[in-house]
Each structure stands twice: as C-alpha cells, then as structure tokens.
Design a protein around this motif. Structure first.
Motif, PDB file in Angstrom:
ATOM      1  N   ALA A   1      71.832 -93.184 -29.668  1.00 17.00           N
ATOM      2  CA  ALA A   1      71.377 -93.898 -30.927  1.00 17.00           C
ATOM      3  C   ALA A   1      70.712 -95.219 -30.521  1.00 17.00           C
ATOM      4  O   ALA A   1      70.573 -95.607 -29.283  1.00 17.00           O
ATOM      5  CB  ALA A   1      72.551 -94.332 -31.723  1.00 17.00           C
ATOM      6  N   PRO A   2      69.648 -95.799 -31.228  1.00 14.67           N
ATOM      7  CA  PRO A   2      68.867 -96.852 -30.708  1.00 14.67           C
ATOM      8  C   PRO A   2      69.954 -98.019 -30.513  1.00 14.67           C
ATOM      9  O   PRO A   2      70.798 -98.422 -30.784  1.00 14.67           O
ATOM     10  CB  PRO A   2      68.314 -97.121 -32.217  1.00 14.67           C
ATOM     11  CG  PRO A   2      68.120 -95.950 -32.989  1.00 14.67           C
ATOM     12  CD  PRO A   2      69.515 -95.168 -32.468  1.00 14.67           C
ATOM     13  N   GLY A   3      69.484 -98.468 -29.228  1.00 17.54           N
ATOM     14  CA  GLY A   3      70.281 -99.593 -28.664  1.00 17.54           C
ATOM     15  C   GLY A   3      71.505 -99.242 -28.066  1.00 17.54           C
ATOM     16  O   GLY A   3      72.125-100.101 -27.550  1.00 17.54           O
TER      17      GLY A   3
ATOM     18  N   LYS B   1      77.781 -88.475 -41.171  1.00 17.53           N
ATOM     19  CA  LYS B   1      77.856 -89.909 -41.508  1.00 17.53           C
ATOM     20  C   LYS B   1      76.586 -90.548 -40.919  1.00 17.53           C
ATOM     21  O   LYS B   1      75.896 -90.119 -40.125  1.00 17.53           O
ATOM     22  CB  LYS B   1      79.122 -90.660 -40.839  1.00 17.53           C
ATOM     23  CG  LYS B   1      80.416 -89.895 -41.277  1.00 17.53           C
ATOM     24  CD  LYS B   1      81.703 -90.545 -40.376  1.00 17.53           C
ATOM     25  CE  LYS B   1      83.026 -89.601 -40.834  1.00 17.53           C
ATOM     26  NZ  LYS B   1      84.034 -90.480 -39.875  1.00 17.53           N
ATOM     27  N   PRO B   2      76.339 -91.687 -41.488  1.00 18.70           N
ATOM     28  CA  PRO B   2      74.975 -92.255 -41.210  1.00 18.70           C
ATOM     29  C   PRO B   2      75.329 -92.792 -39.765  1.00 18.70           C
ATOM     30  O   PRO B   2      74.042 -92.856 -38.827  1.00 18.70           O
ATOM     31  CB  PRO B   2      75.111 -93.702 -41.947  1.00 18.70           C
ATOM     32  CG  PRO B   2      75.660 -93.278 -43.150  1.00 18.70           C
ATOM     33  CD  PRO B   2      76.776 -92.356 -42.805  1.00 18.70           C
ATOM     34  N   GLU B   3      76.327 -92.855 -39.206  1.00 19.55           N
ATOM     35  CA  GLU B   3      76.606 -93.199 -37.964  1.00 19.55           C
ATOM     36  C   GLU B   3      76.399 -92.132 -36.934  1.00 19.55           C
ATOM     37  O   GLU B   3      76.371 -92.413 -35.704  1.00 19.55           O
ATOM     38  CB  GLU B   3      77.965 -93.937 -37.614  1.00 19.55           C
ATOM     39  CG  GLU B   3      78.842 -93.286 -38.083  1.00 19.55           C
ATOM     40  CD  GLU B   3      79.602 -93.702 -39.521  1.00 19.55           C
ATOM     41  OE1 GLU B   3      78.618 -94.059 -40.335  1.00 19.55           O
ATOM     42  OE2 GLU B   3      80.882 -93.675 -39.770  1.00 19.55           O
ATOM     43  N   ASP B   4      76.177 -91.144 -37.385  1.00 13.13           N
ATOM     44  CA  ASP B   4      75.869 -89.818 -36.505  1.00 13.13           C
ATOM     45  C   ASP B   4      74.430 -89.801 -36.248  1.00 13.13           C
ATOM     46  O   ASP B   4      73.833 -88.831 -35.317  1.00 13.13           O
ATOM     47  CB  ASP B   4      76.501 -88.466 -37.242  1.00 13.13           C
ATOM     48  CG  ASP B   4      77.719 -88.412 -37.394  1.00 13.13           C
ATOM     49  OD1 ASP B   4      78.217 -88.003 -38.602  1.00 13.13           O
ATOM     50  OD2 ASP B   4      78.535 -88.740 -36.243  1.00 13.13           O
ATOM     51  N   THR B   5      73.700 -90.683 -36.779  1.00  7.33           N
ATOM     52  CA  THR B   5      72.088 -90.719 -36.538  1.00  7.33           C
ATOM     53  C   THR B   5      71.825 -91.054 -35.167  1.00  7.33           C
ATOM     54  O   THR B   5      72.319 -91.974 -34.602  1.00  7.33           O
ATOM     55  CB  THR B   5      71.456 -91.678 -37.456  1.00  7.33           C
ATOM     56  OG1 THR B   5      71.829 -91.372 -39.023  1.00  7.33           O
ATOM     57  CG2 THR B   5      70.000 -91.771 -37.123  1.00  7.33           C
ATOM     58  N   ALA B   6      71.214 -90.264 -34.377  1.00  6.54           N
ATOM     59  CA  ALA B   6      70.900 -90.377 -32.981  1.00  6.54           C
ATOM     60  C   ALA B   6      69.916 -89.244 -32.635  1.00  6.54           C
ATOM     61  O   ALA B   6      69.625 -88.335 -33.463  1.00  6.54           O
ATOM     62  CB  ALA B   6      71.945 -90.350 -32.255  1.00  6.54           C
ATOM     63  N   VAL B   7      69.356 -89.451 -31.410  1.00  6.08           N
ATOM     64  CA  VAL B   7      68.849 -88.210 -30.928  1.00  6.08           C
ATOM     65  C   VAL B   7      69.900 -87.314 -30.049  1.00  6.08           C
ATOM     66  O   VAL B   7      70.738 -87.969 -29.330  1.00  6.08           O
ATOM     67  CB  VAL B   7      67.764 -88.697 -30.020  1.00  6.08           C
ATOM     68  CG1 VAL B   7      67.035 -87.285 -29.098  1.00  6.08           C
ATOM     69  CG2 VAL B   7      66.723 -89.562 -30.548  1.00  6.08           C
ATOM     70  N   TYR B   8      69.723 -86.119 -30.411  1.00  2.00           N
ATOM     71  CA  TYR B   8      70.963 -85.199 -29.793  1.00  2.00           C
ATOM     72  C   TYR B   8      70.206 -84.318 -28.825  1.00  2.00           C
ATOM     73  O   TYR B   8      69.124 -83.767 -28.861  1.00  2.00           O
ATOM     74  CB  TYR B   8      71.424 -84.263 -30.840  1.00  2.00           C
ATOM     75  CG  TYR B   8      72.427 -84.829 -31.562  1.00  2.00           C
ATOM     76  CD1 TYR B   8      71.889 -86.067 -32.696  1.00  2.00           C
ATOM     77  CD2 TYR B   8      73.929 -84.763 -31.736  1.00  2.00           C
ATOM     78  CE1 TYR B   8      73.044 -86.581 -33.358  1.00  2.00           C
ATOM     79  CE2 TYR B   8      74.636 -85.405 -32.498  1.00  2.00           C
ATOM     80  CZ  TYR B   8      74.273 -86.305 -33.479  1.00  2.00           C
ATOM     81  OH  TYR B   8      75.233 -86.970 -34.202  1.00  2.00           O
ATOM     82  N   TYR B   9      70.845 -84.376 -27.505  1.00  8.66           N
ATOM     83  CA  TYR B   9      70.456 -83.871 -26.124  1.00  8.66           C
ATOM     84  C   TYR B   9      71.240 -82.640 -25.927  1.00  8.66           C
ATOM     85  O   TYR B   9      72.560 -82.848 -25.705  1.00  8.66           O
ATOM     86  CB  TYR B   9      70.032 -84.781 -25.151  1.00  8.66           C
ATOM     87  CG  TYR B   9      69.108 -86.061 -25.213  1.00  8.66           C
ATOM     88  CD1 TYR B   9      69.556 -87.072 -25.943  1.00  8.66           C
ATOM     89  CD2 TYR B   9      67.891 -85.827 -25.161  1.00  8.66           C
ATOM     90  CE1 TYR B   9      68.857 -88.141 -25.942  1.00  8.66           C
ATOM     91  CE2 TYR B   9      67.026 -86.842 -25.079  1.00  8.66           C
ATOM     92  CZ  TYR B   9      67.341 -88.107 -25.630  1.00  8.66           C
ATOM     93  OH  TYR B   9      66.616 -89.056 -25.663  1.00  8.66           O
ATOM     94  N   CYS B  10      70.685 -81.681 -25.355  1.00 10.74           N
ATOM     95  CA  CYS B  10      71.725 -80.400 -24.896  1.00 10.74           C
ATOM     96  C   CYS B  10      71.565 -80.625 -23.402  1.00 10.74           C
ATOM     97  O   CYS B  10      70.610 -81.005 -22.910  1.00 10.74           O
ATOM     98  CB  CYS B  10      71.038 -79.167 -25.284  1.00 10.74           C
ATOM     99  SG  CYS B  10      71.846 -77.698 -24.653  1.00 10.74           S
TER     100      CYS B  10
ATOM    101  N   THR C   1      66.571 -83.678 -29.783  1.00 15.01           N
ATOM    102  CA  THR C   1      66.124 -83.561 -31.165  1.00 15.01           C
ATOM    103  C   THR C   1      66.628 -84.511 -32.044  1.00 15.01           C
ATOM    104  O   THR C   1      68.064 -84.854 -32.089  1.00 15.01           O
ATOM    105  CB  THR C   1      66.556 -82.057 -31.745  1.00 15.01           C
ATOM    106  OG1 THR C   1      66.135 -81.746 -32.972  1.00 15.01           O
ATOM    107  CG2 THR C   1      68.338 -81.808 -31.812  1.00 15.01           C
ATOM    108  N   GLN C   2      66.040 -84.953 -33.200  1.00 15.05           N
ATOM    109  CA  GLN C   2      66.360 -86.288 -33.837  1.00 15.05           C
ATOM    110  C   GLN C   2      67.241 -85.570 -35.070  1.00 15.05           C
ATOM    111  O   GLN C   2      66.992 -84.690 -35.850  1.00 15.05           O
ATOM    112  CB  GLN C   2      65.264 -86.864 -34.368  1.00 15.05           C
ATOM    113  CG  GLN C   2      65.468 -87.975 -35.267  1.00 15.05           C
ATOM    114  CD  GLN C   2      66.255 -89.282 -34.461  1.00 15.05           C
ATOM    115  OE1 GLN C   2      65.665 -89.679 -33.676  1.00 15.05           O
ATOM    116  NE2 GLN C   2      67.304 -89.719 -35.475  1.00 15.05           N
TER     117      GLN C   2
END
Length: 116
Positions: A40-42, A86-95, A110-111
């Motif tokens: 996630a950002p930051g 949830k909103p806190e799941d927002t992130a870039v997901y990397y395999c 993938t965002q």
C-alpha cells in the motif's frame, strides 16, 4: 528466462470480491513456493498468502477467513480469491515465485482498489 504475470486486479466496492491470477512461464524446472504480496502507499510490502508445492498454505492474519490461495501446478498458475474486501486491502498486489532451486521471481504487480 522466467516470466511471472499477474491479472485480475481492479476497482471493487467494500464487501465485494476479486480473483487474482498469476501465471509463470519460461524455463521453469520446479516451483517451490508461489505467493502473493501487497504494498500500500507509504507502507512496506507484506505477505498476503503463500502455497508450497505440497499444498501447504500460509496467510497473513489480516486476511484469514477472507482470502484463499490455490494453485494449478499443471499450468504453473496461482490464484488469490479475495472476499469481503475492505478499503484497507487497497494495494498493489505482487505475485512471487521461488523456482529453479529457490530463485525468487516477481511479477509486475496489479492494482486492487476497494472503494465505494
């Protein structure tokens, strides 16, 4: 050379579901572990879930009960089914993949955005 490519990210409302896919291709002789991380950002990149060649799974506490990791060994593919987002799941997901004697490979990410 080995390539790892994710797909399936996007925008989803809170409570919704997404299924991420990750396909590995190239000179793959063996896959030890496949997994998903997110950033996630930051924040630092963190493990979401992982699955070994023997099918043993590991989940972050924050996603247990909401996320399921699975793999299709014949296709060198791993999936991440995410429910009750949830909103806190927002992130870039990397395999990520450990293959060919534990060499680490990463996908491009993938965002995933959870927002109303």
């Amino acid at each position: 050379q080995v390539q790892v490519v994710e797909s399936g990210g996007g925008l989803v409302q809170p409570g919704g579901s997404l299924r991420l896919s990750c396909a590995a291709s190239g000179n793959i002789f063996s896959i030890n572990v496949m997994g998903w991380y997110r950033q996630a950002p930051g924040k630092e990149r963190e493990l979401v879930a992982a699955i070994t060649s023997g099918g043993i799974t590991n989940y972050a506490d924050s996603v247990k009960g909401r996320v399921t990791i699975s793999r299709d060994s014949a296709k060198n593919t791993v999936y991440l089914q995410m429910n009750s987002l949830k909103p806190e799941d927002t992130a870039v997901y990397y395999c990520s993949m450990r293959a060919n004697n534990w060499i680490l490979y990463w996908g491009q990410g993938t965002q995933v955005t959870v927002s109303s």
